[in-house]
Design an enzyme around this catalytic site. Sequence first.
Site, PDB file in Angstrom:
ATOM      1  N   SER A 103       0.849  -1.183   0.000  1.00  0.00           N
ATOM      2  CA  SER A 103       0.000   0.000   0.000  1.00  0.00           C
ATOM      3  C   SER A 103       0.892   1.242   0.000  1.00  0.00           C
ATOM      4  O   SER A 103       1.786   1.343  -0.846  1.00  0.00           O
ATOM      5  CB  SER A 103      -0.956  -0.033   1.193  1.00  0.00           C
ATOM      6  N   ASP A 256      -8.856  -5.592  -5.669  1.00  0.00           N
ATOM      7  CA  ASP A 256      -8.410  -4.505  -4.793  1.00  0.00           C
ATOM      8  C   ASP A 256      -9.138  -3.226  -5.205  1.00  0.00           C
ATOM      9  O   ASP A 256      -8.860  -2.651  -6.257  1.00  0.00           O
ATOM     10  CB  ASP A 256      -6.892  -4.331  -4.929  1.00  0.00           C
ATOM     11  N   HIS A 284      -7.260  -5.761  -1.130  1.00  0.00           N
ATOM     12  CA  HIS A 284      -6.063  -4.963  -0.860  1.00  0.00           C
ATOM     13  C   HIS A 284      -5.218  -5.538   0.269  1.00  0.00           C
ATOM     14  O   HIS A 284      -3.995  -5.411   0.263  1.00  0.00           O
ATOM     15  CB  HIS A 284      -6.491  -3.537  -0.511  1.00  0.00           C
TER      16      HIS A 284
END
Length: 315
Positions: A103, A256, A284
């Site tokens: 991320s 995601d 995600h």
Amino acid sequence: MEANKRYHLPVDDLHQIYVEEWGNPCGIPLVFLHGGPGGAVSEKNLVFFDLNAYYVILFDQRGCGKSQPFLELKDNTVEHSVSDMEVLRKHIGIEQWIVFGGSYGSTLALAYAINHPQKVLHLVLRGIFLGRKEDIDWLFQEGAGYFYPEEFERYKRFIKPEKQSNLVAAYYDLLRHEDENIRNQASLSWANWECAIVSLLPNPLENTVQPWHQSLALLECHYFVNHMFWENDNYLLENVYKIKDIPMDIVHGRYDVDCRPVGAYLLAQACPKAKLWLSEAAGHSPYDEANKNILIDIMKMIACNCETYKTQERE
């Protein structure tokens, strides 16, 4: 299971980052970069690594987790975190390391590699966030909400209608409000929106504000309002030519919604030594089963194939 060391490392006159060292001091050195900005590390992060093979460095970035001062925005940018990683690397006595980030951790990993390519043995990246305006807008203004309309409406409704054309800026104002209760409620609203979409299966709503809600909301807003502190919106993709010789594994969940798979695809296309793993039945979160299994397998393969990454025991 116990860490080899836990400590606070001063990185300038104001900030001290919290650090944990785990695993085999003679193993392959690896630094783990948490998400956010404003997230934190935990022992759960170690699930991807064989601690007999790796020497894993966990640290909380500026202003969050156990780093001090908490919620500090002064001198808190991507560039400062890149500098902190170099302070940390030199402090531990590591010449080169694997950089593992997901991320926003993937954003920071790429920024670090672009600035210090000679220090990176391998990049392992998950849930790619390129930090462009379109990536921020997708998540916090218009895009992801099409998949989670009820959750997005709750997040959006917290802001007065006349300010909803720029939700990030509106939240940033509330997160720095003089009224602590308003700050806390804004933090909770922001964090609940993001947590609702981070996994393949939605997470339950939180009702009580926690410190991590505060740091996640405030630091994300701080970075995003300031366009990641980059002069060029496409900074990462326009500079990845500097890391063309670094081996790279990219893992991205097919579903995601937080960070779109196209970002991972574009990164892989731009990096000749990158391998893209699009994990089916995953969102995600690195802990979605498909993402987790691929990441564990990658780390096993690197450990088997990269004996040269191992170092002499550090002091």
